[in-house]
Each structure stands twice: as C-alpha cells, then as structure tokens.
Design an enzyme around this catalytic site. Structure first.
Site, PDB file in Angstrom:
ATOM      1  N   GLU A 120       8.942   7.076 -17.169  1.00  0.00           N
ATOM      2  CA  GLU A 120       7.551   7.510 -17.365  1.00  0.00           C
ATOM      3  C   GLU A 120       7.064   7.119 -18.759  1.00  0.00           C
ATOM      4  O   GLU A 120       5.906   6.716 -18.940  1.00  0.00           O
ATOM      5  CB  GLU A 120       7.442   9.020 -17.148  1.00  0.00           C
ATOM      6  N   SER A 145      14.832  19.687 -17.160  1.00  0.00           N
ATOM      7  CA  SER A 145      13.729  20.617 -17.389  1.00  0.00           C
ATOM      8  C   SER A 145      14.249  21.780 -18.214  1.00  0.00           C
ATOM      9  O   SER A 145      15.397  22.193 -18.054  1.00  0.00           O
ATOM     10  CB  SER A 145      13.200  21.123 -16.053  1.00  0.00           C
ATOM     11  N   GLN A 166      -7.594  -6.547 -42.847  1.00  0.00           N
ATOM     12  CA  GLN A 166      -6.461  -5.731 -43.284  1.00  0.00           C
ATOM     13  C   GLN A 166      -6.058  -4.721 -42.203  1.00  0.00           C
ATOM     14  O   GLN A 166      -4.946  -4.223 -42.219  1.00  0.00           O
ATOM     15  CB  GLN A 166      -6.834  -5.019 -44.592  1.00  0.00           C
ATOM     16  N   TYR A 220     -13.181 -14.880 -45.109  1.00  0.00           N
ATOM     17  CA  TYR A 220     -12.324 -13.693 -45.121  1.00  0.00           C
ATOM     18  C   TYR A 220     -13.165 -12.430 -45.232  1.00  0.00           C
ATOM     19  O   TYR A 220     -14.140 -12.380 -45.984  1.00  0.00           O
ATOM     20  CB  TYR A 220     -11.327 -13.732 -46.295  1.00  0.00           C
ATOM     21  N   LYS A 227      16.701  20.181 -12.151  1.00  0.00           N
ATOM     22  CA  LYS A 227      15.910  18.960 -12.353  1.00  0.00           C
ATOM     23  C   LYS A 227      16.675  17.825 -13.023  1.00  0.00           C
ATOM     24  O   LYS A 227      17.450  18.034 -13.953  1.00  0.00           O
ATOM     25  CB  LYS A 227      14.684  19.283 -13.213  1.00  0.00           C
ATOM     26  N   HIS A 281       0.830  -1.221   0.000  1.00  0.00           N
ATOM     27  CA  HIS A 281       0.000   0.000   0.000  1.00  0.00           C
ATOM     28  C   HIS A 281       0.854   1.257   0.000  1.00  0.00           C
ATOM     29  O   HIS A 281       0.434   2.297   0.514  1.00  0.00           O
ATOM     30  CB  HIS A 281      -0.955   0.019   1.198  1.00  0.00           C
TER      31      HIS A 281
HETATM   32  N1  ARG Z   1      -4.461  -6.786 -48.185  1.00  0.00           N
HETATM   33  C1  ARG Z   1      -5.398  -7.795 -47.797  1.00  0.00           C
HETATM   34  C2  ARG Z   1      -5.273  -8.032 -46.297  1.00  0.00           C
HETATM   35  O1  ARG Z   1      -4.376  -7.566 -45.711  1.00  0.00           O
HETATM   36  C3  ARG Z   1      -5.109  -9.039 -48.546  1.00  0.00           C
HETATM   37  C4  ARG Z   1      -6.278  -9.953 -48.720  1.00  0.00           C
HETATM   38  C5  ARG Z   1      -7.234  -9.472 -49.718  1.00  0.00           C
HETATM   39  N2  ARG Z   1      -8.219 -10.469 -49.955  1.00  0.00           N
HETATM   40  C6  ARG Z   1      -9.432 -10.189 -50.432  1.00  0.00           C
HETATM   41  N3  ARG Z   1     -10.239 -11.184 -50.530  1.00  0.00           N
HETATM   42  N4  ARG Z   1      -9.759  -8.983 -50.781  1.00  0.00           N
HETATM   43  O2  ARG Z   1      -6.099  -8.662 -45.676  1.00  0.00           O
END
Ligand code: ARG
Length: 495
Positions: A301, A288, A333, A328, A294, A169
């Site tokens: 920090e 400083s 991205q 996907y 200082k 503490h």
């Molecule tokens: N630049 C894209 C990424 O980083 C690559 C994949 C793109 N694929 C797609 N189906 N558009 O994810």
C-alpha cells in the site's frame, strides 16, 4: 539534513547562519528578514560533493588554460580538499553551497581563493552540480530497477506452470500463470529502464562554462571540464545551458512512470493477498495494533501511495518551470528538490515492491480453484468451435448462451444456436480438455502467451534484454568512475 525535510529547510538554513556577510557578498545584502528565505544551503547538502568536483574540474581547466597561475590553482585545490574533508556541516554561512564553498576556500587561502570563480557564474555552476548529482541518482534508480527485473524473472522461471486466474475489469477472464503475471511487470520495468536511460543521456551534458548565460571573455575549454566530469558533451548554447531544467522534468517523468508500474504491481499484490492467492513474507507484512489475526500488505500500500510523491513532484516541477523567462531566475532553486523527492521515494519503493511479491508464498490450491471459477475457459471453447469451422462470432454466442463450463450446458446451447449437437462439431474429450484451466494455458502458446514453452521463450528474450540493459548501466557507471579517477589524478598532480 535530507530533502525529506523540505518543510523545515528554510528554518535550518537560517540556523545555519546564512544571514552573515561573507567574503562573497561583502557588505552588500547582509542581514534582514529575507536572508534565510533566500538560502538553499541546507537542502544543498545533496549537491556538496558535486560542487567540490565541479570546482576542481573548473580550476584544473583554468590552470591548463593559464587563466589561473599554477601556484594559485594549487592553493585552491588544496583548500578544496580540506573543505571536502570537513564536509557540508562545516561550511560557513552562505546563500547556497556554491557560495559557502567559495567562502570556505577564501577563508583558507585568502584572496587568491577568489580566482576560483573566474569565468563562471553560480548559474552554470548550479546547473552542472544538479546534473552531476542526478546522474548518480538515476544510476541508483536504474540499479534498483534492473535488480527488480532479475528477481521478477527468477520468480517467473519457477512459476511457468502455476496456473492462476487472469482478470479484466477485475472479473475472471482467462486462466494464465504466475510466470505470465510476473513477466508482465518485468516487461513494464524494461520500458521504465529505457526511459530512465534516455533521460540519463540528456542529463549527462555539461552546462559549465556558460557563465551567467552569455559566455565569458576568458579562453576557457568547456570540452575539457565536461570530460573531467564524465559528461558526454556540453550544452552548446550558453543561455540554454543555464536556463534548461527540462532534464529534471524528464527524469521525474521517467520516475513517475516507474511509480505507476510499481503501483500496479502493488495493487495486484494487495488484491492477491486479499483473495488468499499469496501470503506475504512477514518482512513485508504488518499487523494491526488491535486485531490480533491481521496480516496486512502495508508495504504494498505504501508503494502504491508513493505514486502520489512522484506525481506531486512532477506537478511541482511543471509549475515551477513553466513560463520562466530567459535566462536564469531564482525560481529554479526550488526545482531540484522535486526531482530528489520523486527519485528517492520511488527508488526505495522499487526494491520493496519487487521484494514483497517475489518473497511471497503462492497458494497453488487457491489459485487453481479460482482458475476454475467464473468460466475462465469460455474463450477456449469458442476457439475450439471456431477451429471446427463454426464462425467465431457464432461460437462466441453458443458459449455465452451456455454461461457455464458444463459440457451438457454447452451442448444445449449449441442445439439452440446452431440447431445441431455440439458433438457433431467437436468431440467431448477435446471440450473437456479446453475446460481444464491448465490445458487452456498450455494451448495458448502464441508468442507472448502463457503456455509454459511460449513463456520460457519470452523469459529468455527478457533475460537477453536485461543483460543488454546491464551493459548500458555498466558503461555509464564506468564512464563516471573513469572521469573521477582522471580528475583525481589531475588534481593530485597540481596540489
Ligand atoms: N542557489 C542558486 C540555485 O540553486 C544558485 C544560482 C544563483 N544564481 C543567481 N543568479 N542568483 O539556483
């Protein structure tokens, strides 16, 4: 550019001319206001070398499987070597590095260059590139952590007898040693090491050959590309392989844990500097602009502040990844950059945090004086009475009532609580011994305690553990280096 400049990526991508047509996209989707928004080309510089390696491994495998003919493979591999030598900055326009490299290959060798993308998709390609690159970053983070642990252990070995006050503490609690304090952070970094290694081993699986998500009709060998790229194995399910980014999440979480450890070390360092316990080396201090006297612990920090970078990255990743449908989605991205931000920020902080505290000068006089204040030896007196047969809770009451480290005050309290003199239970010399902070430390010799002998034994075990961790790191490094040489050999046989 680096990922530090994420705020300007899109602009830089636009300047990179990513709105051109290109051989990959043909006339589809050219121009328009969203072109630069779509592009990750600038930020993908981080993946450039990984993409070249992934392309090379894929083409070698396609040639071995007779999916691509020998001379076409040779032409493509030759072009890839030129593209690699020219560097990311010479890439033509593209939505991302994968597309731009393919375009650059086709620009050099004509339509046969288009065979490179047989039996894959950018989905498995990018997932493989991110893992390939992240391995390097995790190994660099691990090297920094292991180096830091070594320095902390070296520092601890020099200070097993340097008594300092310990706190709970933020109140003086019990005397301990500088070695015990330094060693406590080494142990925390050992667990950060284990988490990073654990993350690494799950990163090191190859998604390549998953194609868009549903595999391919070509007779590919996923195990072979995994091997050529130094992966431990393949991500089995092709849909999982392109979707999964939990490896980014756990790597970033491991890095965030490391940041929290470092923030604790930094905060203690700031407090100790404030109390005059340690004096930072000029290398790690700042001044400083107005107050000439200082010497400020700015480096520590800034280390403490970097937890914010890591936490921001972790939160960004969780938000980006959560609830994405299979398989996907382009949101992905935006995922990599969070991990890069966190790992760059915290790896650099590791060296600075450990450097600052291990090069600092300890003021042993101030430490000893502080260890005398606040009755930090109170527990030792209670222990002494308990060992003489007084129940510990009663002994605690006696010492609490005395409230100070003066034998007479303790005796008065004993008379009040026990109805007997303190000296009928313990002798005066023994009390005086436990009231001495250095003695108090010497007697706390249970395993993991600060007594110099116990501490030396703990440091020995820590050294063994560090040596074992160094081997884990060396094995992984060697596996990647061997794979790189193998891939180089396979490529040079074929160009
Ligand atoms: N630049 C894209 C990424 O980083 C690559 C994949 C793109 N694929 C797609 N189906 N558009 O994810």
């Amino acid at each position: 550019m680096t990922t530090d400049d994420t705020g300007t990526d899109d602009q830089a991508d636009a300047e990179g001319g990513s709105d051109g047509a290109g051989v990959v996209r043909g006339e589809r989707f050219t121009g328009g206001p969203a072109r630069s928004f779509l592009s990750s080309l600038a930020a993908d510089e981080r993946l450039f070398a990984a993409d070249i390696a992934v392309d090379r491994a894929h083409v070698v495998m396609l040639a071995e499987q007779a999916v691509v003919g020998r001379s076409d493979a040779a032409a493509i591999l030759g072009a890839l070597a030129e593209v690699a030598a020219a560097g990311h900055g010479s890439l033509p326009a593209g939505e991302d590095v994968h597309e731009a490299i393919e375009t650059a290959v086709i620009d050099r060798v004509g339509p046969v260059g288009g065979r490179m993308h047989t039996a894959r998709s950018r989905n498995d390609e990018v997932a493989t590139c991110i893992r390939h690159r992240l391995r390097e970053d995790l190994l660099a983070a691990l090297a920094a952590v292991l180096g830091g642990r070594e320095r902390l252990l070296d520092g601890a070995a020099e200070h097993t007898e340097t008594v300092m006050p310990g706190y709970t503490h933020l109140q003086p609690a019990q005397p301990t040693t500088v070695a015990h304090w330094l060693g406590s952070y080494e142990r925390a970094l050992a667990r950060d090491t284990a988490r990073l290694v654990d993350a690494y081993d799950r990163v090191n699986q190859s998604p390549l050959g998953a194609a868009a998500f549903a595999g391919t009709t070509f007779d590919i060998d996923r195990g072979r590309t995994a091997d050529l790229l130094g992966f431990d194995g393949v991500v089995e399910n092709a849909m999982d392989a392109v979707s999964a980014r939990d490896f980014l999440l756990e790597s970033t979480a491991a890095v965030t844990g490391l940041a929290v450890t470092l923030a604790g070390l930094a905060e203690d360092g700031v407090l100790f500097a404030h109390r005059g316990f340690l004096r930072l080396d000029d290398e790690y201090a700042s001044t400083s602009s107005i107050m000439p006297q200082k010497k400020n612990p700015d480096t520590l920090e800034l280390v403490r502040g970097r937890t914010g970078d890591a936490a921001a990255a972790l939160s960004g990743l969780v938000t980006t990844l959560s609830g994405l449908p299979r398989a996907y989605n382009r949101d992905l991205q935006r995922a990599g950059r969070h991990a890069w931000d966190a790992i760059d920020s915290v790896t650099a902080a590791t060296e600075v945090a450990v450097g600052a505290v291990t090069t600092a000068g300890w003021n042993e006089t101030a430490l000893a004086a502080a260890a005398e204040t606040g009755f930090g030896t109170a527990t030792g007196v209670a222990d002494l009475l308990a060992r003489a047969g007084v129940p510990f809770r009663t002994a605690h009451e006696v010492v609490a009532r005395a409230g100070e480290a003066r034998p007479e005050a303790l005796d008065e309290a004993a008379q009040a609580v026990l109805g007997e003199s303190l000296w009928s239970h313990v002798d005066r010399a023994a009390v005086e011994r436990v009231l001495d902070p250095a003695e108090s430390v010497t007697t706390r010799d249970s395993r993991g305690g600060p007594a110099p002998d116990a501490m030396a034994a703990s440091l020995g075990r820590a050294r063994d553990n560090l040596a074992a961790d160094r081997e884990l790191l060396a094995d992984r490094r060697a596996q990647l280096d061997a794979a790189e040489r193998r891939l180089d050999r396979e490529v040079s046989r074929r160009v």
